[in-house]
Design an enzyme around this catalytic site. Structure first.
Site, PDB file in Angstrom:
ATOM      1  N   HIS A 103      35.245  62.301  42.244  1.00 48.41           N
ATOM      2  CA  HIS A 103      34.629  61.103  42.824  1.00 48.41           C
ATOM      3  C   HIS A 103      33.603  61.405  43.917  1.00 48.41           C
ATOM      4  O   HIS A 103      33.504  60.693  44.916  1.00 48.41           O
ATOM      5  CB  HIS A 103      35.707  60.173  43.365  1.00 48.41           C
ATOM      6  CG  HIS A 103      36.558  59.536  42.300  1.00 48.41           C
ATOM      7  ND1 HIS A 103      36.125  59.351  41.007  1.00 48.41           N
ATOM      8  CD2 HIS A 103      37.827  59.035  42.346  1.00 48.41           C
ATOM      9  CE1 HIS A 103      37.086  58.762  40.313  1.00 48.41           C
ATOM     10  NE2 HIS A 103      38.128  58.563  41.083  1.00 48.41           N
ATOM     11  N   HIS A 173      35.941  51.143  41.673  1.00 50.99           N
ATOM     12  CA  HIS A 173      37.317  51.633  41.528  1.00 50.99           C
ATOM     13  C   HIS A 173      38.331  50.568  41.954  1.00 50.99           C
ATOM     14  O   HIS A 173      39.329  50.884  42.608  1.00 50.99           O
ATOM     15  CB  HIS A 173      37.507  52.910  42.346  1.00 50.99           C
ATOM     16  CG  HIS A 173      38.565  53.826  41.812  1.00 50.99           C
ATOM     17  ND1 HIS A 173      39.895  53.484  41.768  1.00 50.99           N
ATOM     18  CD2 HIS A 173      38.481  55.079  41.291  1.00 50.99           C
ATOM     19  CE1 HIS A 173      40.591  54.482  41.275  1.00 50.99           C
ATOM     20  NE2 HIS A 173      39.756  55.466  40.958  1.00 50.99           N
ATOM     21  N   GLU A 288      37.825  51.833  35.035  1.00 54.67           N
ATOM     22  CA  GLU A 288      36.612  52.399  35.615  1.00 54.67           C
ATOM     23  C   GLU A 288      35.568  52.633  34.522  1.00 54.67           C
ATOM     24  O   GLU A 288      35.694  53.559  33.730  1.00 54.67           O
ATOM     25  CB  GLU A 288      36.931  53.709  36.330  1.00 54.67           C
ATOM     26  CG  GLU A 288      38.047  53.596  37.359  1.00 54.67           C
ATOM     27  CD  GLU A 288      38.657  54.944  37.683  1.00 54.67           C
ATOM     28  OE1 GLU A 288      37.879  55.878  38.024  1.00 54.67           O
ATOM     29  OE2 GLU A 288      39.886  55.087  37.566  1.00 54.67           O
TER      30      GLU A 288
END
Length: 323
Positions: A103, A173, A288
């Site tokens: 991420h 997210h 996601e």
């Protein structure tokens, strides 16, 4: 409407923007592009918050790892070994999910302050990610525009440009719980995906995508999600110029329904088995929309490379209803 939500340790103010339309109320933070709350009615017309979040800034600063509601980048999901090669040059990234980069690294987009300006029915967040931030090449100018459509659907549109070749993969997210609280494992999920990417012990794609037929990864017909998922699903539609509906999540108890339409080729299903305090495992479900994990090291996957003169564009629409 916007209001002061808190102040970061360096004195940067964090504002909260409230968007309201068609019976839907969404709150977005200028810190991390976080969707703090999404209030929608159930089948009886009773409003409830259907995403996990914290009531104050301190909660997000104290519990960053779940990425609650955050705008994730510069690269959503994992890059194997925290490194990739582009145009013959290898770039070392922050291995914040050892041995991988996850991420965007230790201080990805979710842990940065964003500039915010109002747009019709929404807010536009912008920031510049400098060359070398978390190891990624190129100066990246990024925007994320959150708007409520006439139906009350939440649209998130991303754009980015770079001054040097780089890789980009952005997502939101949010963890959804259409009941408002409790275990979300009883939600029913449908995905327009005939394949998924198997993973190794480090959750990196292993081999080629497999067929979902006859496996626990087959959500082509709606069924309960249960637990044990942190996997990328290969959407049948592939990359598209405009959002195409790819998922539906339904809570039979409240009657709430979430639909997801996107331009992206993949969807990471995470059933929050390792969510961490103050939440319990399974309290939410993350859907996601993104490109595939480790794409910079997998040339056979849809590309995440962005070059000077090109514009990265991605769009996802979250629709809300009942039945």
């Amino acid at each position: 409407m916007n209001e002061l939500f808190g102040t970061l340790s360096d004195g940067t103010p964090v504002h909260r923007w409230t968007l309201e339309r068609a019976g839907v109320r969404v709150r977005v933070l200028s810190y991390g592009g976080i969707v703090q709350s999404v209030e929608v009615p159930d089948r009886e017309g009773r409003a409830g918050d259907v995403v996990l979040g914290f009531p104050d800034l301190d909660g997000y600063l104290a519990h960053p790892e779940p990425y609650l509601g955050a705008l994730v980048g510069r690269y959503a999901n994992r890059i194997a070994g925290g490194r990739f090669t582009l145009d013959g040059r290898t770039y070392a990234l922050e291995p914040n999910n050892a041995p991988n980069s996850l991420h965007g690294g230790a201080r990805g987009f979710d842990k940065r302050g964003w500039d915010a300006e109002p747009v019709e029915h929404g807010v536009r967040l912008t920031r510049v990610s400098p060359h070398g931030e978390e190891g990624f090449p190129g100066r990246l100018e990024v925007s994320a525009t959150y708007t409520l459509q006439e139906s009350g659907a939440l649209r998130i549109a991303y754009e980015a440009v770079t001054d040097a070749p780089t890789v980009v993969n952005l997502t939101n997210h949010s963890y959804f719980n259409l009941a408002g609280s409790g275990d979300a494992g009883g939600h029913e999920l449908r995905l327009a995906a005939s394949r998924y990417t198997p993973v190794d012990a480090d959750l990196i794609p292993a081999g080629d995508p497999d067929e979902v037929s006859g496996t626990r990864f087959d959500f082509r017909e709606a069924r309960k999600t249960g637990s044990g998922y942190d996997h990328n699903f290969v959407l049948d539609k592939g990359v598209t110029d405009t959002p195409v509906e790819v998922a539906e999540l339904h809570d039979p108890a409240s009657g709430r329904v979430l639909t997801v339409a996107t331009t992206e080729p993949g969807l990471q299903l995470y059933t929050a088995d390792h969510l961490g305090e103050p939440f319990a495992p399974g309290d939410g479900i993350a859907l996601e929309t993104q490109h595939f994990p480790d794409s910079p090291n997998r040339p056979e996957f849809p590309t995440t490379v962005l070059r000077p003169g090109e514009v990265f564009r991605s769009e996802t629409v979250y629709g809300f209803g009942t039945r």
